[in-house]
Design a protein around this motif. Structure first.
Motif, PDB file in Angstrom:
ATOM      1  N   UNK A 106       1.067  -1.028   0.767  1.00 39.42           N
ATOM      2  CA  UNK A 106       0.000  -0.124  -0.145  1.00 39.42           C
ATOM      3  C   UNK A 106       0.697   1.682  -0.257  1.00 39.42           C
ATOM      4  N   UNK A 107       2.199   1.159   0.674  1.00 35.13           N
ATOM      5  CA  UNK A 107       2.673   2.649   0.668  1.00 35.13           C
ATOM      6  C   UNK A 107       3.224   2.294  -0.677  1.00 35.13           C
ATOM      7  N   UNK A 108       3.999   1.025  -0.877  1.00 35.85           N
ATOM      8  CA  UNK A 108       4.124   0.986  -2.556  1.00 35.85           C
ATOM      9  C   UNK A 108       3.903   1.681  -3.782  1.00 35.85           C
ATOM     10  N   UNK A 109       2.597   1.635  -3.158  1.00 36.15           N
ATOM     11  CA  UNK A 109       1.678   1.806  -4.764  1.00 36.15           C
ATOM     12  C   UNK A 109       1.683   3.603  -3.904  1.00 36.15           C
ATOM     13  N   UNK A 110       1.433   4.385  -3.182  1.00 33.03           N
ATOM     14  CA  UNK A 110       1.699   6.003  -3.154  1.00 33.03           C
ATOM     15  C   UNK A 110       2.989   6.362  -3.365  1.00 33.03           C
ATOM     16  N   UNK A 111       4.013   5.012  -3.231  1.00 32.77           N
ATOM     17  CA  UNK A 111       5.850   5.639  -3.781  1.00 32.77           C
ATOM     18  C   UNK A 111       5.715   5.657  -5.408  1.00 32.77           C
ATOM     19  N   UNK A 112       4.501   5.056  -5.982  1.00 30.50           N
ATOM     20  CA  UNK A 112       4.478   4.927  -7.315  1.00 30.50           C
ATOM     21  C   UNK A 112       3.778   6.202  -7.797  1.00 30.50           C
ATOM     22  N   UNK A 113       2.631   6.483  -7.208  1.00 31.53           N
ATOM     23  CA  UNK A 113       1.879   8.329  -7.780  1.00 31.53           C
ATOM     24  C   UNK A 113       2.845   8.661  -7.210  1.00 31.53           C
ATOM     25  N   UNK A 114       3.391   8.911  -6.837  1.00 37.04           N
ATOM     26  CA  UNK A 114       4.459  10.240  -6.188  1.00 37.04           C
ATOM     27  C   UNK A 114       5.725  10.561  -7.757  1.00 37.04           C
ATOM     28  N   UNK A 115       5.818   9.222  -7.916  1.00 39.58           N
ATOM     29  CA  UNK A 115       6.602   9.201  -9.823  1.00 39.58           C
ATOM     30  C   UNK A 115       5.685   9.451 -10.549  1.00 39.58           C
ATOM     31  N   UNK A 116       4.532   9.541 -10.024  1.00 39.93           N
ATOM     32  CA  UNK A 116       4.186  10.513 -11.245  1.00 39.93           C
ATOM     33  C   UNK A 116       3.528  12.241 -11.350  1.00 39.93           C
ATOM     34  N   UNK A 117       4.098  12.344 -10.269  1.00 33.99           N
ATOM     35  CA  UNK A 117       3.939  13.688  -9.957  1.00 33.99           C
ATOM     36  C   UNK A 117       5.097  13.928 -11.325  1.00 33.99           C
ATOM     37  N   UNK A 118       6.340  13.702 -10.318  1.00 35.27           N
ATOM     38  CA  UNK A 118       7.267  14.469 -10.173  1.00 35.27           C
ATOM     39  C   UNK A 118       8.082  13.471 -12.014  1.00 35.27           C
ATOM     40  N   UNK A 119       6.869  13.432 -12.600  1.00 32.24           N
ATOM     41  CA  UNK A 119       6.726  12.782 -13.981  1.00 32.24           C
ATOM     42  C   UNK A 119       8.175  13.054 -14.900  1.00 32.24           C
ATOM     43  N   UNK A 120       9.081  12.044 -15.725  1.00 31.64           N
ATOM     44  CA  UNK A 120       9.835  11.745 -16.220  1.00 31.64           C
ATOM     45  C   UNK A 120      10.101  10.093 -17.073  1.00 31.64           C
ATOM     46  N   UNK A 121       9.625  11.154 -18.342  1.00 34.07           N
ATOM     47  CA  UNK A 121       9.262   9.800 -19.616  1.00 34.07           C
ATOM     48  C   UNK A 121      11.140   8.803 -19.297  1.00 34.07           C
ATOM     49  N   UNK A 122      10.345   7.399 -19.119  1.00 39.52           N
ATOM     50  CA  UNK A 122      11.372   6.534 -18.878  1.00 39.52           C
ATOM     51  C   UNK A 122      12.289   6.491 -20.089  1.00 39.52           C
ATOM     52  N   UNK A 123      13.444   5.855 -19.624  1.00 38.24           N
ATOM     53  CA  UNK A 123      14.640   5.785 -21.135  1.00 38.24           C
ATOM     54  C   UNK A 123      14.246   4.706 -21.732  1.00 38.24           C
ATOM     55  N   UNK A 124      14.120   3.704 -21.387  1.00 41.06           N
ATOM     56  CA  UNK A 124      14.063   1.524 -21.243  1.00 41.06           C
ATOM     57  C   UNK A 124      13.113   1.113 -20.949  1.00 41.06           C
ATOM     58  N   UNK A 125      12.871   0.721 -21.630  1.00 42.07           N
ATOM     59  CA  UNK A 125      11.987  -0.117 -21.043  1.00 42.07           C
ATOM     60  C   UNK A 125      11.769  -1.160 -19.466  1.00 42.07           C
ATOM     61  N   UNK A 126      13.139  -1.263 -19.272  1.00 39.58           N
ATOM     62  CA  UNK A 126      13.705  -1.950 -18.350  1.00 39.58           C
ATOM     63  C   UNK A 126      13.085  -0.744 -16.975  1.00 39.58           C
ATOM     64  N   UNK A 127      13.631   0.690 -17.725  1.00 45.02           N
ATOM     65  CA  UNK A 127      13.165   1.666 -16.889  1.00 45.02           C
ATOM     66  C   UNK A 127      11.017   1.905 -16.396  1.00 45.02           C
ATOM     67  N   UNK A 128      10.647   1.836 -17.531  1.00 49.04           N
ATOM     68  CA  UNK A 128       9.211   1.485 -17.308  1.00 49.04           C
ATOM     69  C   UNK A 128       9.181   0.007 -17.064  1.00 49.04           C
ATOM     70  N   UNK A 129       9.255  -0.500 -16.794  1.00 45.76           N
ATOM     71  CA  UNK A 129       9.216  -1.920 -16.462  1.00 45.76           C
ATOM     72  C   UNK A 129       9.292  -1.548 -14.643  1.00 45.76           C
ATOM     73  N   UNK A 130      10.408  -0.493 -14.627  1.00 52.47           N
ATOM     74  CA  UNK A 130      10.852  -0.702 -12.350  1.00 52.47           C
ATOM     75  C   UNK A 130       9.335   0.178 -12.101  1.00 52.47           C
ATOM     76  N   UNK A 131       8.820   1.104 -12.970  1.00 54.71           N
ATOM     77  CA  UNK A 131       8.117   1.866 -12.454  1.00 54.71           C
ATOM     78  C   UNK A 131       6.939   1.213 -12.126  1.00 54.71           C
ATOM     79  N   UNK A 132       6.645   1.058 -13.297  1.00 54.69           N
ATOM     80  CA  UNK A 132       4.880  -0.368 -13.166  1.00 54.69           C
ATOM     81  C   UNK A 132       5.567  -0.977 -12.122  1.00 54.69           C
ATOM     82  N   UNK A 133       6.076  -1.525 -11.480  1.00 53.12           N
ATOM     83  CA  UNK A 133       5.778  -2.253 -10.230  1.00 53.12           C
ATOM     84  C   UNK A 133       5.533  -1.968  -9.018  1.00 53.12           C
TER      85      UNK A 133
END
Length: 286
Positions: A106-133
Motif C-alpha cells: 500500500x505504501x509502495x502504491x503511493x510511492x508509484x503515484x509520487x513518481x507520476x507527480x514528478x514524472x520523467x519519461x522512461x528511457x528504456x523498457x526496463x525503466x518503464x517496468x521498474x515504475x510499473x512495479x
C-alpha cells in the motif's frame, strides 16, 4: 446503536460501487469470487483508485502533493490502528482482520503515484517496468493474501509480473490520452528512437509503421508476462483461479481491441466489450 454487520456491508457496498464505476473488466472478473473475497478485492481497488485519483483529478502539482500527502497520512494512521472513520478504511480494517495482509504494498502504491507527480519519461523498457512495479505490481502483492492464501511468497514475483503486464497494457491503450491530457510520454524514449518514431509524430497522433512496430514491441513483452502468469496459476486458491485467470485474459484482450481499431490509441476508446468478456471467461479452463 448501528448494527456493525449492516454498517460493514454498507462500507463494502460503497467499495463495490467504486470498482463498478471505474473498472468494468476488474469487476467482471473478481465479482465471481466468493463474496468475502470479492469484498476484500473491492476495498483494495478503492484504495488504489483513491491513490490514482489523488494525482489524476488534481490539475496542479501542489494540489496533487497535498492529496497524496493526505492519503499517506491516513495510511500511516491505519498502519497504527487509528484509521479514519470512513467506508474505505473501515472496510480495509476488516480485510486486514480477516487475511494475513502486508501493509508495505500500500505504501509502495503511493510511492508509484509520487513518481507520476514528478514524472520523467522512461528511457528504456526496463525503466518503464521498474515504475510499473510500484503502481501496478504493488496491487498484485496486495491481492495475494486473499487469492493465494497458502502460496503468497511463492507467487509474489508472478503477481508483480501480472501487474507489470497490465500497466504496459494501460500505457499502450492510453498513449494519446496520456500525452494530451497529462503531458506524459510513457513510451520508452530509447525504444522510440530505435524504431524511428518521434515526439512530434506522437503529438500529431500519427499511426505510422514505425509506431505499430514500437507498439507491438511493448505489447509482445506484456503478452509474454501474461502467458508466464497464466502458466503459474495453479498456486492460487481453487475458489479464486477462475477470477484470476479471467482478469488476466480480459485485460490482455485490450491489446487485441487496439489492434482491431487499427492501433488507434489516440482518438478511439479501446476496451473489451461485455460480450467479449463473456467469451473470454467461457474459455477459462484449469
Amino acid at each position: 446503536m448501528i448494527n456493525h454487520q449492516s454498517s460493514l456491508a454498507a462500507d463494502y457496498q460503497y467499495c463495490e460501487t467504486v470498482i463498478k464505476q471505474y473498472s468494468k473488466s476488474f469487476y467482471y472478473a473478481f465479482s465471481t469470487l466468493p463474496q468475502e473475497k470479492a469484498n476484500a478485492v473491492y476495498a483494495i481497488y478503492t484504495f488504489c483508485r483513491l491513490a490514482d485519483n489523488s494525482v489524476d483529478e488534481n490539475k496542479t502539482v501542489s494540489k496533487q502533493l497535498r492529496a497524496l500527502d493526505q492519503l499517506m497520512h491516513e495510511l500511516n494512521c491505519f498502519a497504527h490502528g487509528m484509521e479514519k472513520d470512513t467506508p474505505l478504511w473501515r472496510a480495509l480494517r476488516d480485510v486486514f482482520n480477516r487475511y494475513d495482509m502486508d501493509i508495505q504494498p500500500f505504501f509502495d502504491q503511493l510511492t508509484g503515484q509520487r513518481m507520476d507527480i514528478n514524472f520523467v519519461s522512461p528511457r528504456s523498457l526496463a525503466d518503464l517496468e521498474a515504475y510499473s512495479v510500484y503502481v501496478a505490481g504493488s496491487v498484485g502483492r496486495m491481492l495475494l493474501p486473499i487469492i493465494a492464501t497458502g502460496s503468497v511468497r511463492e507467487l509474489e514475483r508472478s503477481a508483480v509480473e501480472l501487474g507489470i503486464a497490465m500497466q504496459l497494457t494501460n500505457i499502450l491503450r492510453d498513449v494519446g490520452e496520456d500525452f494530451v491530457d497529462k503531458g506524459r510520454i510513457y513510451l520508452p524514449l530509447n525504444e522510440m528512437t530505435s524504431f524511428g518514431y518521434t515526439e512530434r509524430q506522437l503529438a500529431d497522433g500519427q499511426i505510422t509503421e514505425e509506431f505499430i512496430q514500437l507498439w507491438e514491441h511493448i505489447a509482445t513483452r506484456a503478452e509474454a508476462l501474461y502467458e508466464g502468469f497464466i502458466r503459474k496459476s495453479e498456486g492460487f486458491d481453487e475458489d479464486s483461479k477462475f477470477a484470476v485467470i479471467t482478469s488476466a485474459r480480459v485485460y490482455r484482450g485490450i491489446l487485441d481491441s487496439v489492434r482491431k481499431n487499427g492501433y488507434d490509441c489516440f482518438r478511439k476508446k479501446n476496451f473489451v466489450s461485455k460480450l467479449e468478456m463473456m467469451k473470454i471467461a467461457a474459455q477459462a479452463s484449469f
